[in-house]
Design an enzyme around this catalytic site. Structure first.
Site, PDB file in Angstrom:
ATOM      1  N   PHE A  12       4.376 110.330   0.457  1.00 24.49           N
ATOM      2  CA  PHE A  12       3.834 109.213   1.226  1.00 24.49           C
ATOM      3  C   PHE A  12       2.439 109.516   1.747  1.00 24.49           C
ATOM      4  CE2 PHE A  12       8.342 108.288   1.443  1.00 24.49           C
ATOM      5  CZ  PHE A  12       8.410 106.901   1.476  1.00 24.49           C
ATOM      6  N   ASP A  13       1.535 108.564   1.556  1.00 25.27           N
ATOM      7  CA  ASP A  13       0.272 108.569   2.283  1.00 25.27           C
ATOM      8  C   ASP A  13       0.611 108.329   3.757  1.00 25.27           C
ATOM      9  OD1 ASP A  13      -2.554 108.312   2.750  1.00 25.27           O
ATOM     10  OD2 ASP A  13      -2.286 106.143   2.761  1.00 25.27           O
ATOM     11  N   LEU A  14      -0.322 108.626   4.648  1.00 23.47           N
ATOM     12  CA  LEU A  14      -0.068 108.426   6.080  1.00 23.47           C
ATOM     13  C   LEU A  14      -0.754 107.157   6.597  1.00 23.47           C
ATOM     14  CD1 LEU A  14       1.020 109.213   8.822  1.00 23.47           C
ATOM     15  CD2 LEU A  14      -0.790 110.944   9.004  1.00 23.47           C
ATOM     16  N   ASP A  15      -2.087 107.162   6.658  1.00 20.53           N
ATOM     17  CA  ASP A  15      -2.835 106.018   7.195  1.00 20.53           C
ATOM     18  C   ASP A  15      -2.654 104.792   6.306  1.00 20.53           C
ATOM     19  OD1 ASP A  15      -3.818 107.635   9.209  1.00 20.53           O
ATOM     20  OD2 ASP A  15      -5.653 108.138   8.121  1.00 20.53           O
ATOM     21  N   VAL A 169       3.426 107.028  -2.817  1.00 20.00           N
ATOM     22  CA  VAL A 169       3.454 105.743  -2.127  1.00 20.00           C
ATOM     23  C   VAL A 169       2.193 105.653  -1.259  1.00 20.00           C
ATOM     24  CG1 VAL A 169       4.735 104.216  -0.588  1.00 20.00           C
ATOM     25  CG2 VAL A 169       5.979 105.845  -2.047  1.00 20.00           C
TER      26      VAL A 169
END
Length: 220
Positions: A12-15, A169
């Site tokens: 997963f990306d964060l921002d 993602v």
């Protein structure tokens, strides 16, 4: 039920993917520009800072030289480490998604261009760090700042050998391009800061509107 799922590892990306971090990032950019005596651009330009590596954003969107971008990042972090990282919120549906994927037996990890030390603090602050096997971000010395480098490190930490079983993602083109460089599929999320036009242009494998839509991506 995991046997019906298409992937066993989710990066997963964060921002813009796990959290809506726009306010803190924009405020930190404004602080950096004020401190250096530079003009603050319109909001539509500031929004472009959400997602890409900071150095790249200061060079591309503000027109800074590489050397001035380095200083701008230092100033940005002065604000961000104290205030900006918590000017942030978890998207609705994310805790439920992470819980559901974990219950299915999936391995979850974070792969973000944000500095790793900040990413860990944010995820712990909002109570979702517990879902992730590893949290991989950029390093404060400026290394591992490109998305494909972050993804490579995340895959190694997760012990992924079959890349057809892993998926990225994210909400921006950098997530798609970074994933494809490593032979991964990419799920692009419309609730973040990217657009359907962007996702179609860079050929995301899946485009979803809400976090829980990711659960619906299963083996045919």
């Amino acid at each position: 039920m995991l046997s019906k799922m298409k992937y066993s590892t989710y990066l997963f990306d964060l921002d813009g993917t796990l959290t809506d971090s726009g306010e803190g990032i924009i405020n930190a950019v404004k602080y950096s520009l004020r401190q250096s005596g530079d003009e603050i651009p319109p909001r539509e330009v500031l929004l472009k800072f959400i997602g890409p590596p900071l150095w790249e954003s200061f060079e591309r969107f503000i027109g800074f030289t590489k050397e001035k971008a380095e200083r701008a990042v230092e100033l940005y972090r002065e604000y961000y480490r104290e205030k900006g990282l918590f000017e942030n919120s978890v998207y609705d549906g994310i805790p439920q998604l992470l819980e559901a994927l974990k219950n299915e037996g999936a391995q979850l990890a974070v792969a973000t261009s944000k500095p790793e030390v900040f990413s860990v603090r944010i995820l712990e602050h909002f109570g979702i760090a517990k879902y992730f096997y590893s949290i991989t971000g950029s390093l404060l010395d400026g290394t591992r700042k490109e998305k494909d480098e972050v993804i490579a490190a995340a895959l190694e930490r997760c012990g992924v050998t079959d890349r057809s079983q892993a998926v990225m993602v994210g909400d921006r083109l950098h997530d798609i391009l970074g994933a494809k460089k490593h032979g991964l599929d990419c799920i692009a999320v419309l609730y973040g800061y990217g657009s359907r036009e962007e996702f179609e242009k860079y050929r995301a494998d899946y485009i979803v509107g809400e976090p829980m839509d990711i659960i619906g991506i299963q083996e045919n």
